[in-house]
Design a protein around this motif. Structure first.
Motif, PDB file in Angstrom:
ATOM      1  N   GLN A   1       0.832  -1.202   0.000  1.00 54.06           N
ATOM      2  CA  GLN A   1       0.000   0.000   0.000  1.00 54.06           C
ATOM      3  C   GLN A   1       0.867   1.252   0.000  1.00 54.06           C
ATOM      4  O   GLN A   1       0.670   2.175  -0.779  1.00 54.06           O
ATOM      5  CB  GLN A   1      -0.910  -0.033   1.240  1.00 54.06           C
ATOM      6  CG  GLN A   1      -2.235   0.657   1.057  1.00 54.06           C
ATOM      7  CD  GLN A   1      -2.944   0.250  -0.226  1.00 54.06           C
ATOM      8  OE1 GLN A   1      -3.120  -0.921  -0.509  1.00 54.06           O
ATOM      9  NE2 GLN A   1      -3.288   1.239  -1.034  1.00 54.06           N
ATOM     10  N   LYS A   2       1.891   1.208   0.888  1.00 51.37           N
ATOM     11  CA  LYS A   2       2.814   2.337   0.999  1.00 51.37           C
ATOM     12  C   LYS A   2       3.543   2.546  -0.340  1.00 51.37           C
ATOM     13  O   LYS A   2       3.663   3.657  -0.839  1.00 51.37           O
ATOM     14  CB  LYS A   2       3.827   2.024   2.102  1.00 51.37           C
ATOM     15  CG  LYS A   2       4.284   3.253   2.841  1.00 51.37           C
ATOM     16  CD  LYS A   2       5.478   3.072   3.748  1.00 51.37           C
ATOM     17  CE  LYS A   2       5.508   2.128   4.857  1.00 51.37           C
ATOM     18  NZ  LYS A   2       6.738   2.087   5.640  1.00 51.37           N
ATOM     19  N   ALA A   3       3.998   1.430  -0.947  1.00 48.66           N
ATOM     20  CA  ALA A   3       4.740   1.515  -2.205  1.00 48.66           C
ATOM     21  C   ALA A   3       3.853   2.096  -3.302  1.00 48.66           C
ATOM     22  O   ALA A   3       4.282   2.969  -4.074  1.00 48.66           O
ATOM     23  CB  ALA A   3       5.242   0.132  -2.607  1.00 48.66           C
ATOM     24  N   LEU A   4       2.607   1.637  -3.370  1.00 50.74           N
ATOM     25  CA  LEU A   4       1.707   2.122  -4.428  1.00 50.74           C
ATOM     26  C   LEU A   4       1.427   3.615  -4.259  1.00 50.74           C
ATOM     27  O   LEU A   4       1.388   4.362  -5.246  1.00 50.74           O
ATOM     28  CB  LEU A   4       0.394   1.329  -4.419  1.00 50.74           C
ATOM     29  CG  LEU A   4       0.489  -0.071  -5.035  1.00 50.74           C
ATOM     30  CD1 LEU A   4      -0.806  -0.839  -4.819  1.00 50.74           C
ATOM     31  CD2 LEU A   4       0.835  -0.011  -6.515  1.00 50.74           C
ATOM     32  N   ASP A   5       1.246   4.066  -3.027  1.00 49.10           N
ATOM     33  CA  ASP A   5       1.031   5.502  -2.787  1.00 49.10           C
ATOM     34  C   ASP A   5       2.200   6.310  -3.352  1.00 49.10           C
ATOM     35  O   ASP A   5       2.014   7.302  -4.060  1.00 49.10           O
ATOM     36  CB  ASP A   5       0.911   5.798  -1.278  1.00 49.10           C
ATOM     37  CG  ASP A   5      -0.388   5.254  -0.682  1.00 49.10           C
ATOM     38  OD1 ASP A   5      -1.268   4.864  -1.474  1.00 49.10           O
ATOM     39  OD2 ASP A   5      -0.506   5.214   0.562  1.00 49.10           O
ATOM     40  N   VAL A   6       3.423   5.850  -3.059  1.00 48.46           N
ATOM     41  CA  VAL A   6       4.623   6.563  -3.521  1.00 48.46           C
ATOM     42  C   VAL A   6       4.723   6.524  -5.041  1.00 48.46           C
ATOM     43  O   VAL A   6       4.965   7.538  -5.707  1.00 48.46           O
ATOM     44  CB  VAL A   6       5.896   5.904  -2.907  1.00 48.46           C
ATOM     45  CG1 VAL A   6       7.162   6.469  -3.523  1.00 48.46           C
ATOM     46  CG2 VAL A   6       5.911   6.081  -1.408  1.00 48.46           C
ATOM     47  N   VAL A   7       4.507   5.333  -5.604  1.00 51.32           N
ATOM     48  CA  VAL A   7       4.697   5.148  -7.040  1.00 51.32           C
ATOM     49  C   VAL A   7       3.658   5.962  -7.839  1.00 51.32           C
ATOM     50  O   VAL A   7       3.962   6.536  -8.877  1.00 51.32           O
ATOM     51  CB  VAL A   7       4.617   3.640  -7.371  1.00 51.32           C
ATOM     52  CG1 VAL A   7       4.444   3.401  -8.834  1.00 51.32           C
ATOM     53  CG2 VAL A   7       5.881   2.951  -6.890  1.00 51.32           C
ATOM     54  N   ARG A   8       2.450   6.046  -7.333  1.00 51.84           N
ATOM     55  CA  ARG A   8       1.411   6.819  -8.035  1.00 51.84           C
ATOM     56  C   ARG A   8       1.786   8.295  -8.080  1.00 51.84           C
ATOM     57  O   ARG A   8       1.614   8.954  -9.106  1.00 51.84           O
ATOM     58  CB  ARG A   8       0.049   6.639  -7.362  1.00 51.84           C
ATOM     59  CG  ARG A   8      -0.507   5.266  -7.665  1.00 51.84           C
ATOM     60  CD  ARG A   8      -1.993   5.159  -7.356  1.00 51.84           C
ATOM     61  NE  ARG A   8      -2.405   3.794  -7.605  1.00 51.84           N
ATOM     62  CZ  ARG A   8      -2.766   2.920  -6.655  1.00 51.84           C
ATOM     63  NH1 ARG A   8      -2.818   3.291  -5.382  1.00 51.84           N
ATOM     64  NH2 ARG A   8      -3.093   1.692  -6.970  1.00 51.84           N
ATOM     65  N   ARG A   9       2.331   8.786  -6.965  1.00 56.74           N
ATOM     66  CA  ARG A   9       2.774  10.197  -6.950  1.00 56.74           C
ATOM     67  C   ARG A   9       3.929  10.381  -7.926  1.00 56.74           C
ATOM     68  O   ARG A   9       3.951  11.326  -8.715  1.00 56.74           O
ATOM     69  CB  ARG A   9       3.227  10.588  -5.541  1.00 56.74           C
ATOM     70  CG  ARG A   9       2.097  11.058  -4.639  1.00 56.74           C
ATOM     71  CD  ARG A   9       2.633  11.876  -3.469  1.00 56.74           C
ATOM     72  NE  ARG A   9       3.643  11.178  -2.685  1.00 56.74           N
ATOM     73  CZ  ARG A   9       3.368  10.316  -1.691  1.00 56.74           C
ATOM     74  NH1 ARG A   9       2.112  10.064  -1.367  1.00 56.74           N
ATOM     75  NH2 ARG A   9       4.324   9.716  -1.032  1.00 56.74           N
ATOM     76  N   ALA A  10       4.875   9.434  -7.917  1.00 54.00           N
ATOM     77  CA  ALA A  10       6.054   9.539  -8.785  1.00 54.00           C
ATOM     78  C   ALA A  10       5.645   9.488 -10.255  1.00 54.00           C
ATOM     79  O   ALA A  10       6.206  10.195 -11.091  1.00 54.00           O
ATOM     80  CB  ALA A  10       7.032   8.419  -8.462  1.00 54.00           C
ATOM     81  N   ALA A  11       4.635   8.663 -10.582  1.00 50.06           N
ATOM     82  CA  ALA A  11       4.204   8.519 -11.981  1.00 50.06           C
ATOM     83  C   ALA A  11       3.737   9.867 -12.527  1.00 50.06           C
ATOM     84  O   ALA A  11       4.023  10.230 -13.673  1.00 50.06           O
ATOM     85  CB  ALA A  11       3.079   7.484 -12.075  1.00 50.06           C
ATOM     86  N   LYS A  12       3.048  10.608 -11.710  1.00 46.06           N
ATOM     87  CA  LYS A  12       2.570  11.940 -12.145  1.00 46.06           C
ATOM     88  C   LYS A  12       3.751  12.868 -12.397  1.00 46.06           C
ATOM     89  O   LYS A  12       3.853  13.489 -13.443  1.00 46.06           O
ATOM     90  CB  LYS A  12       1.680  12.553 -11.056  1.00 46.06           C
ATOM     91  CG  LYS A  12       0.243  12.106 -11.166  1.00 46.06           C
ATOM     92  CD  LYS A  12      -0.673  13.084 -10.450  1.00 46.06           C
ATOM     93  CE  LYS A  12      -2.030  12.438 -10.289  1.00 46.06           C
ATOM     94  NZ  LYS A  12      -2.447  12.285  -8.913  1.00 46.06           N
ATOM     95  N   GLU A  13       4.666  12.907 -11.411  1.00 42.80           N
ATOM     96  CA  GLU A  13       5.842  13.791 -11.526  1.00 42.80           C
ATOM     97  C   GLU A  13       6.685  13.461 -12.743  1.00 42.80           C
ATOM     98  O   GLU A  13       7.167  14.338 -13.448  1.00 42.80           O
ATOM     99  CB  GLU A  13       6.744  13.602 -10.301  1.00 42.80           C
ATOM    100  CG  GLU A  13       6.448  14.539  -9.153  1.00 42.80           C
ATOM    101  CD  GLU A  13       7.342  14.193  -7.979  1.00 42.80           C
ATOM    102  OE1 GLU A  13       8.533  13.886  -8.187  1.00 42.80           O
ATOM    103  OE2 GLU A  13       6.806  14.186  -6.842  1.00 42.80           O
TER     104      GLU A  13
END
Ligand code: ADP
Ligand code: ASP
Ligand code: MG
Length: 409
Positions: A315-327
């Motif tokens: 869950q933690k990883a997906l939260d981070v990765v989703r933010r990174a995908a946008k950036e």
């Protein structure tokens, strides 16, 4: 007088009858004239039950509160075991990790031991007590309660054995020792009599939960002899020790399987220097552990990056990765929880060739597709379809002749 450290896992103290039985075993050791320090895990599945309880309150419990909650499991079992020893006529005192001076860093839920102040413990031993210590926990320099990661009571035991210069550390569990594979996954698995620190370290890191991997790191660094034995009888068990020349004759010592990981794929990431560094730095900053990584170039100047994380950090990883995908202006993200990682381990792999092709060939004959591969000097791991993990482990185990009874060493 020698100090012996004994550790009893959750199944060994699962109910009052088991606790009374273990108390009897401890007193038997005490009667031999040795000082005995006992490390205990929470009773049965109590740690899992506490996690389930937390999840009923929130999907994202704070790590500090999780530690506060989970550390209570071991507090129950040490008190009950000390009572049982006293009831049988022995002297015993129970302690939490914090009380006994186990100081850790502040990484809640996966803290590392920094120091052990043994003053209180030695005093209790001098007063002829069996010292019963809560496994899996400590406190930070500022007094916060921490836990050491799942299965961490093994680490408490080996670290205490080192700190007390104990003669050995005995790990009592529900199997007869370390096997060539988890006997629950591969029924033909055989008990190993002697195994090197490096081999069991790899096996533990790759999913063989019979021992906590960091406990082996400590054992190896300080050369603590570790015996893994069944708490229900007095048979020999497995000795974990330094590598010997004879050990290299065996190419593959064991097979490990883990179903605890999930794969995240990040599609169409811009193919420029520094992008992967940024992505993995954000994951590291969020304290997400990454295991395997593969990157495939696509035809459109982008790459697809896949990596695996532990399911409890997904869950933690997906939260981070989703933010990174946008950036990073990347494409979509895919997550696959239905994967299994099957691995072979052996120090003999350093000096033998053809092992990888033998492993891949065996999987191919069973029509098991390999999704990701990673290797080191003494291990090869393959990620496969989660539904085929067990079959893959059984197949490879047989392929390397590990189901034959081990008579030597
Ligand atoms: P404890 O509660 O005593 O710490 P664990 O459940 O943590 O016990 O570890 C023991 C279990 O580890 C066994 O019941 C077995 O299913 C599993 N296991 C996994 N791999 C191996 C292996 N290679 N050899 C022995 N046991 C293994
Ligand atoms: N009780 C903890 C766990 O279940 C620690 C241990 O058993 O070693 O992970
Ligand atoms: Mg364990």
């Amino acid at each position: 007088m020698a100090v012996i450290v004994q550790k009893y896992g959750g199944t060994s103290v699962a109910n009052a009858a088991r606790i009374k039985y273990v108390a009897g075993r401890i007193l038997r050791e005490r009667k031999k004239g040795n000082d005995v320090v006992v490390v205990v895990s929470a009773m049965g599945d109590m740690t899992d039950d506490l996690i389930t309880l937390a999840e009923q309150i929130t999907k994202r419990p704070s790590d500090r509160e999780l530690d506060m909650l989970l550390s209570t499991g071991e507090q129950v079992s040490v008190a009950l075991l000390a009572m049982a020893i006293q009831e049988q006529g022995g002297k015993a005192l129970s302690f939490t990790g914090a009380q006994i001076g186990i100081v850790t860093d502040p990484s809640h839920t996966k803290a590392r031991i920094l120091d052990i102040d043994t003053t209180r413990l030695r005093q209790a031993l001098r007063e002829k007590n069996v010292v019963v210590v809560a496994g899996f926990q400590g406190k930070t320099r500022t007094g916060e309660i921490t836990t050491l990661g799942r299965g961490g009571s093994d680490l408490t035991a080996v670290a205490l054995a080192k700190a007390l210069k104990a003669r050995c550390c005995e790990i009592y569990t529900d199997v007869d020792g370390v096997y060539t594979a988890d006997p629950r996954v591969v029924p033909a698995a055989q008990k190993i009599n002697t195994i090197s620190y490096d081999e069991i370290l790899e096996m533990a890191s790759l999913g063989a939960k019979v021992m906590h991997n960091r406990s082996i790191e400590v054992g190896k660094k300080f050369n603590v002899p570790i015996y893994v034995r069944n708490s229900r009888h007095f048979k020999e068990g497995t000795l974990i020790t330094k590598e010997t020349k004879a050990m290299e004759e065996v190419t593959v010592r064991g097979v490990a399987l883990t179903e605890d990981e999930a794969k995240i794929t990040f599609f169409r990431v811009p193919d420029r220097p520094g992008i992967a560094a940024r992505l993995f730095k954000t994951l590291a900053d969020a304290k997400v552990n990454i295991d395997m990584i593969i990157q495939n170039k696509t035809e459109t100047n982008t790459t697809d990056i896949s990596f695996t994380v532990y399911k409890n950090e997904l869950q933690k990883a997906l939260d981070v990765v989703r933010r990174a995908a946008k950036e990073l202006k990347a494409g979509h993200i895919d997550c696959d929880e239905n994967i299994a990682k099957v691995s072979i381990v052996g120090v003999g792999m350093r000096s033998h060739s053809g092992i990888a092709s033998k492993m891949f060939g065996a999987l191919a004959r069973k029509k098991i597709n390999i999704d990701m591969i990673s290797t080191s000097e003494i291990k090869i791991s393959c990620v496969v379809d989660g539904k085929k993990g067990r079959l893959a482990a059984q197949t490879i185990h047989k392929e390397f002749g590990l189901d034959k009874k081990i008579t030597r060493e």
